[in-house]
Design a protein around this motif. Structure first.
Motif, PDB file in Angstrom:
ATOM      1  N   VAL A 159       0.830  -1.208   0.000  1.00 50.32           N
ATOM      2  CA  VAL A 159       0.000   0.000   0.000  1.00 50.32           C
ATOM      3  C   VAL A 159       0.863   1.256   0.000  1.00 50.32           C
ATOM      4  O   VAL A 159       2.003   1.250   0.463  1.00 50.32           O
ATOM      5  CB  VAL A 159      -0.945   0.036   1.212  1.00 50.32           C
ATOM      6  CG1 VAL A 159      -2.009  -1.023   1.084  1.00 50.32           C
ATOM      7  CG2 VAL A 159      -0.180  -0.137   2.516  1.00 50.32           C
ATOM      8  N   THR A 164      -2.761   3.788   3.425  1.00 51.47           N
ATOM      9  CA  THR A 164      -2.539   3.521   4.849  1.00 51.47           C
ATOM     10  C   THR A 164      -3.319   4.510   5.706  1.00 51.47           C
ATOM     11  O   THR A 164      -4.003   4.127   6.661  1.00 51.47           O
ATOM     12  CB  THR A 164      -1.041   3.611   5.189  1.00 51.47           C
ATOM     13  OG1 THR A 164      -0.299   2.766   4.309  1.00 51.47           O
ATOM     14  CG2 THR A 164      -0.789   3.200   6.626  1.00 51.47           C
ATOM     15  N   LEU A 182       4.288  -4.626   4.110  1.00 50.41           N
ATOM     16  CA  LEU A 182       3.082  -3.860   3.808  1.00 50.41           C
ATOM     17  C   LEU A 182       3.381  -2.784   2.772  1.00 50.41           C
ATOM     18  O   LEU A 182       2.493  -2.338   2.052  1.00 50.41           O
ATOM     19  CB  LEU A 182       2.517  -3.231   5.081  1.00 50.41           C
ATOM     20  CG  LEU A 182       1.144  -2.574   4.956  1.00 50.41           C
ATOM     21  CD1 LEU A 182       0.087  -3.558   4.492  1.00 50.41           C
ATOM     22  CD2 LEU A 182       0.729  -1.946   6.285  1.00 50.41           C
ATOM     23  N   ASP A 183       4.638  -2.357   2.693  1.00 46.95           N
ATOM     24  CA  ASP A 183       5.057  -1.434   1.646  1.00 46.95           C
ATOM     25  C   ASP A 183       5.354  -2.203   0.362  1.00 46.95           C
ATOM     26  O   ASP A 183       5.490  -3.433   0.370  1.00 46.95           O
ATOM     27  CB  ASP A 183       6.311  -0.675   2.086  1.00 46.95           C
ATOM     28  CG  ASP A 183       5.990   0.496   3.000  1.00 46.95           C
ATOM     29  OD1 ASP A 183       5.254   1.390   2.560  1.00 46.95           O
ATOM     30  OD2 ASP A 183       6.466   0.501   4.150  1.00 46.95           O
ATOM     31  N   ALA A 205       4.021   3.176   4.186  1.00 47.18           N
ATOM     32  CA  ALA A 205       3.167   2.473   5.150  1.00 47.18           C
ATOM     33  C   ALA A 205       3.849   2.376   6.507  1.00 47.18           C
ATOM     34  O   ALA A 205       3.227   2.605   7.553  1.00 47.18           O
ATOM     35  CB  ALA A 205       2.818   1.081   4.629  1.00 47.18           C
ATOM     36  N   HIS A 206       5.132   2.049   6.499  1.00 49.87           N
ATOM     37  CA  HIS A 206       5.852   1.973   7.764  1.00 49.87           C
ATOM     38  C   HIS A 206       5.996   3.354   8.399  1.00 49.87           C
ATOM     39  O   HIS A 206       5.765   3.520   9.603  1.00 49.87           O
ATOM     40  CB  HIS A 206       7.239   1.353   7.558  1.00 49.87           C
ATOM     41  CG  HIS A 206       7.228  -0.131   7.412  1.00 49.87           C
ATOM     42  ND1 HIS A 206       6.832  -0.761   6.254  1.00 49.87           N
ATOM     43  CD2 HIS A 206       7.562  -1.118   8.294  1.00 49.87           C
ATOM     44  CE1 HIS A 206       6.931  -2.076   6.422  1.00 49.87           C
ATOM     45  NE2 HIS A 206       7.371  -2.318   7.639  1.00 49.87           N
ATOM     46  N   GLN A 216       1.332  -3.725  12.052  1.00 49.30           N
ATOM     47  CA  GLN A 216       1.191  -4.495  10.818  1.00 49.30           C
ATOM     48  C   GLN A 216       1.389  -5.974  11.126  1.00 49.30           C
ATOM     49  O   GLN A 216       2.196  -6.329  11.972  1.00 49.30           O
ATOM     50  CB  GLN A 216       2.251  -4.083   9.798  1.00 49.30           C
ATOM     51  CG  GLN A 216       2.258  -2.613   9.430  1.00 49.30           C
ATOM     52  CD  GLN A 216       3.460  -2.252   8.573  1.00 49.30           C
ATOM     53  OE1 GLN A 216       4.205  -3.128   8.122  1.00 49.30           O
ATOM     54  NE2 GLN A 216       3.669  -0.977   8.341  1.00 49.30           N
TER      55      GLN A 216
END
Length: 259
Positions: A159, A164, A182-183, A205-206, A216
């Motif tokens: 994402v 996010t 998640l990235d 995202a992070h 996450q």
């Protein structure tokens, strides 16, 4: 109730950027080890042959990162300072975040690259899920089919920042993915940054976790076995003091009428 395992294994035979070392002491070796320890620490003599089959207990020793296998990232993983205060470590996170109703968003057609806010919003609407604060959102990217291979770490979708933020605005505090991150893949983000000079494309995202506290779940599995909605997820992280992540045996809990 039906339980579906959503966890990928910690497997020393699979490919990992940071290789896993798994040393196994067999029950026979454990008997000898115990005998040696008894003599060393207590001055006692004991013949392992006295044990049934000459065996005691096995023992596994592993060297791995807290981000190996299915795990939960804590806010402290995203940076040492948050705009909301000091980011919490995994042992400090509230347990009620990790047993919640959940929804699966099917984004398998994205392939490799970035999943934007419009796509997340449209997919969430398609499921018909009435998102409530603290609901868990799971992204089914299809990446788990590469688990154990080098492609798992390069061929997936993640994402972007707006996606996010959109989920966090809904009150979501745990976002999961079956991908490595998640990235988007590292190479994808770096190339986009080199082409545009836009720093916001780097780990958005992070880095959102430096502004908004959330967790996450990375490296999930079996998301294709789940209905879009109507189930709960349990993903309690292992309580590693001061750590930025903890392993989890994530499972989906489905009522009989949902199956």
């Amino acid at each position: 109730m039906r339980i579906i395992d959503l966890s990928s294994p910690v497997d020393a035979t699979g490919w990992e950027p940071d290789p896993i070392v798994h040393r196994i002491m067999t029950p026979a070796e454990g008997a000898v080890h115990m005998s040696e320890e008894m003599k060393l620490h207590f001055g006692l003599e004991f013949d392992p042959a006295e044990l049934p089959g000459g065996e005691l207990l096995s023992l596994d020793t592993l060297t791995l990162t807290s981000h190996t296998g299915t795990h939960v990232d804590a806010p402290s993983h995203y940076g040492s300072v948050g705009t909301y205060g000091t980011p919490r470590t995994i042992d400090q996170m509230p347990l009620d975040w990790f047993l919640r109703p959940a929804v699966v968003l099917d984004v398998t057609d994205v392939g490799i690259g970035t999943i934007g806010a419009d796509r997340v919003r449209a997919e969430l609407e398609r499921t018909g899920h009435d998102t409530q604060p603290l609901d868990i959102v799971l992204l089914h990217t299809g990446a788990s089919r590469f688990t154990g291979t080098q492609r798992y770490f390069t061929d997936f979708a993640g994402v972007d920042g707006p996606a996010t933020e959109y989920l966090l605005d809904l009150g979501v505090r745990v976002i999961g993915t079956d991908a490595f991150s998640l990235d988007a893949p590292f190479g994808h983000m770096i190339r986009e940054y080199q082409e545009t000079g836009d720093r916001s494309v780097l780990w958005p995202a992070h880095f959102a976790g430096r502004r908004r506290e959330y967790c996450q779940i990375e490296r999930l599995a079996e998301l294709d076995r789940l209905p879009p909605t109507g189930f709960r997820v349990a993903c309690f992280p292992v309580r590693i003091k001061g750590a930025g992540a903890g392993w989890t045996r994530a499972v989906a809990l489905l009522d009989e009428e949902t199956v």
